[in-house]
Design an enzyme around this catalytic site. Structure first.
Site, PDB file in Angstrom:
ATOM      1  N   HIS A 125      71.417  17.780  37.600  1.00  0.00           N
ATOM      2  CA  HIS A 125      70.297  18.122  38.264  1.00  0.00           C
ATOM      3  C   HIS A 125      69.011  17.241  38.005  1.00  0.00           C
ATOM      4  CE1 HIS A 125      71.078  22.975  39.046  1.00  0.00           C
ATOM      5  NE2 HIS A 125      72.326  22.318  38.925  1.00  0.00           N
ATOM      6  N   HIS A 185      82.492  21.974  37.944  1.00  0.00           N
ATOM      7  CA  HIS A 185      82.622  23.514  37.679  1.00  0.00           C
ATOM      8  C   HIS A 185      84.222  23.648  36.813  1.00  0.00           C
ATOM      9  CE1 HIS A 185      79.857  24.884  41.247  1.00  0.00           C
ATOM     10  NE2 HIS A 185      79.518  24.274  40.371  1.00  0.00           N
TER      11      HIS A 185
END
Length: 718
Positions: free
Chosen positions: A99, A260
């Site tokens: 991020h 993920h």
């Protein structure tokens, strides 16, 4: 004590409180006010380290591997105030790095991890960055220990790398060199939406510099467009957002699946249990946000995205379980405890470990956008290849992760540390190695040969400006090094047409000199400046630092370099056809990309205009009868009250300046020119040079700003 005499800061007075910086701001009255203030960001006044601090030198004092060991220890040192899932912060630190880097967009080069911006608003309080305040605080003891030898910006990315390595994954490498700033980057346009998570359509995204589908997200809504729960309709949004970061389909699949493979999402309860973000939280929360009133508020009760998904049977160890589970099971839509749309493997056994209770197992779960990798035809082909070839997946993710986390760092010359990969990558805009530095005698010989060409000062300056002014301070791309103006696509740009005519003559000199073409181009511009200054009565020598090299066409990603053209170059009075943004706004944008201050912008415009450097040879803004003389005529004539200005047509793009009494047309101008008389800040700066004692200062300031632009990409000189 009467009401009138109560202390105005006591909280008991009904009268408005008068506070510094409070009250109705200028932007309220004039919402379209030109943002000249953006050129004065990140000044020495906001930097506690002072102008002499050199991060590159400080980093060299760092015990790099001791730092890595300390970060690795943090991963498994679970804190009561934010307990680690499975006793390991691996997933949290990967998200922190992702991020931090994921705000980058290739369109304008802004965003990204390079300045540690996640510490400041709005990024520190974006909905998609919920709980990353905890990740940053977990790293504080490490930052405190190593001090200025490691920046926050580097620490965020390195922590993500170490998290991957601790899971058994082999990363592609790491380059340090990201320098912290001390305030938000207010130049970045995050979008016009006034509400968090307001949705954007994929067509608008594809044609913009925005890197997310919704205000406050890093990429896309994990529940699908507008939380539709439709994996197929998410595909164009995924391509648009990742594409704005220069990622292709294979990189997209690798990044989503790799990111993920580890960790989990958090959605233990509805969002109405969550309180204000860090910027809006009460002072006693000490920079923390998103306080959670559900249960303990942490650990098994944590709420971040509202989704409660665990992808892998080994969420702290690298594996291929993401793809195995994606294709093995049939997925049924469900709601998380927070009410968010997610998917569960209906035909699976409970094989996923609970993060806090080893006696509990769960069924595999996925996000809507995870399923896009199975149900979009092109993504599905790549996903199946990775399913059947785990090593290909690992290699693709390693490279895509490195690109994600280093894309905004510019050339490899900026990288620091022992783990910088040896391989040159095309997105790094690689350059050949520099040869021997030319001698003073060879530079003098080259200058003489340039003078002998008989080109005007304006022609020489125009070429050098065209070469150097592609630099973007956001991602450190562009600039004069490499002489990319001699290659596609820059050689074919409309704005460079006249500059390339001069370039052809400079290219013919190269064989008879010891300088690279890149150096010759800059030296030619310096010769032009020196000639123009001499014509104005000032004998100066423009500083010249040789050492530039010439890039090869094979080292130049044409599509990527095309973005450096931008929408306008107001310094040359050029604006791309069909662009409706006012020219003066784009001029500020360009100046900010060139890291110029408002005074530097003013000096450069005034000098370039009197040298006649407009891209098409027009006379707009050339307020002088002595073209080629580095005079202050631009400023004196612009501010002369005997001139009156009016637009030539309804577009108000071009203006005529007439004698106020006779009506005779004396000059023409664009908005780029007149803004230095109309904007109160820029006019104040223009007045400095229009004054009787401003001539010498103008020449000095122009030369200083010129030299700065010529050397913006000379990271080897730092």
């Amino acid at each position: 004590m009467s009401n009138e005499s109560k202390c105005p800061f006591s909280g008991h007075n009904s009268k408005p409180q008068v506070t510094v910086g409070g009250g109705t701001a200028n932007l309220h009255w004039w919402p379209n006010q030109l943002r000249v203030d953006l050129l004065n960001q990140h000044s020495e006044r906001s930097n506690p380290l002072g102008k002499d601090f050199n991060y590159r030198q400080e980093f060299k004092k760092l015990d790099y591997y001791a730092l890595k060991a300390d970060i690795k220890n943090v991963l498994t040192d679970s804190q009561d105030w934010w307990p680690a899932d499975w006793g390991n912060y691996t997933g949290l630190f990967i998200r922190l790095a992702w991020h931090a880097a994921g705000t980058y967009r290739m369109g304008d080069g802004r965003g990204g991890a390079g300045r540690g911006q996640q510490r400041f608003a709005p990024l520190n309080s974006w909905p998609d960055n919920a709980s990353l305040d905890k990740a940053r605080r977990l790293l504080w003891p490490v930052k405190q220990k190593y001090g200025q030898k490691i920046s926050w910006a580097d620490l965020f990315i390195l922590a993500g790398n170490i998290a991957l390595e601790s899971s058994g994954f082999r990363t592609f490498g790491f380059g340090a060199g990201r320098e912290d700033v001390w305030e938000p980057d207010n130049d970045v346009n995050w979008g016009d939406e006034k509400e968090w998570l307001a949705h954007r359509n994929s067509e608008a995204l594809a044609g913009s510099n925005l890197a997310a589908t919704e205000m406050g997200l890093i990429y896309v809504n994990p529940e699908g467009p507008q939380a539709s729960g439709d994996p197929r309709s998410a595909a164009p949004f995924i391509r648009a957002t990742f594409g704005n970061m220069a990622m292709d389909d294979e990189e997209i699949v690798a990044l989503i699946a790799g990111g993920h493979t580890l960790g989990k999402t958090h959605g233990a309860a509805p969002a109405d249990h969550v309180q204000a973000d860090p910027e809006g939280a009460p002072i006693e929360q000490m920079g923390f946000g998103w306080a959670n009133s559900y249960g303990t508020g942490v650990g098994k009760d944590a709420i971040t995205s509202g989704l409660e998904v665990i992808w892998s049977q080994t969420p702290t160890q690298w594996s291929n379980y993401f793809f195995e589970n994606l294709f093995k099971y049939e997925w049924v839509q469900e709601r998380s405890p927070a009410g968010a749309i997610q998917w569960v493997a209906a035909d699976a056994e409970a094989i996923i470990p609970d993060p806090f209770d080893p006696s509990i197992k769960r069924k595999p779960t996925m996000l809507t956008t995870d399923l896009t990798l199975r149900f979009d035809p092109e993504f599905e082909k790549i996903s199946r290849r990775f399913l059947n070839d785990p090593q290909a997946f690992a290699n693709a993710f390693a490279r895509a992760w490195f690109k994600l986390t280093h894309r905004d760092m510019g050339p490899k010359a900026r990288y620091l540390g022992p783990e910088v990969p040896a391989e040159d990558l095309i997105w790094q805009d690689p350059l050949p190695a520099a040869s021997a530095t030319p001698s003073s005698a060879s530079i003098a010989d080259a200058k003489a040969k340039i003078v002998a060409l008989g080109l005007s000062a304006g022609e020489l300056v125009s070429l050098a400006w065209a070469s150097a002014s592609t630099f973007r301070g956001g991602d450190k791309r562009g600039g004069a090094n490499g002489a990319h103006i001699a290659l596609s696509p820059q050689r074919e740009w409309e704005v460079n047409k006249k500059a390339v005519e001069t370039l052809t003559q400079i290219e013919e000199l190269k064989a008879s000199t010891q300088l690279s073409l890149a150096d010759l181009i800059v030296l030619a511009g310096n010769v032009g400046v020196e000639q123009a200054a001499q014509a104005a009565g000032f004998n100066i020598t423009v500083p010249f630092a040789p050492g530039r090299v010439d890039a090869l066409q094979s080292q130049t990603d044409v599509e990527s370099f095309q973005l450096l053209l931008g929408l306008a170059d107001g310094f040359r009075n050029w604006k791309k056809q069909g662009v409706n943004t006012p020219a003066e706004v784009l001029l500020i944008d360009k100046a900010q990309q060139l890291t110029l201050t408002a005074p530097e912008l003013t000096a450069l415009i005034g000098g370039l205009r009197v040298l006649g450097t407009n891209w098409d040879g027009s006379q707009h803004g050339v307020f002088t009868q002595q073209v080629g003389v580095l005079s202050t005529d631009f400023f004196t004539n612009l501010l002369d009250m005997s001139n009156v200005w009016a637009p030539v047509d309804s577009t108000s793009e071009v203006f005529e300046g007439k004698d106020r009494k006779s009506g005779t047309v004396k000059f023409t101008a664009t908005r780029n020119d007149l803004v230095f008389g109309s904007n109160s800040i820029l006019r104040a700066l223009a007045e400095v040079y229009a004054q009787a004692d401003g001539k010498e200062k103008f020449v000095q300031d122009f030369v200083a700003a010129w030299t700065k632009v010529m050397n913006l990409d000379r990271f080897d000189l730092a």
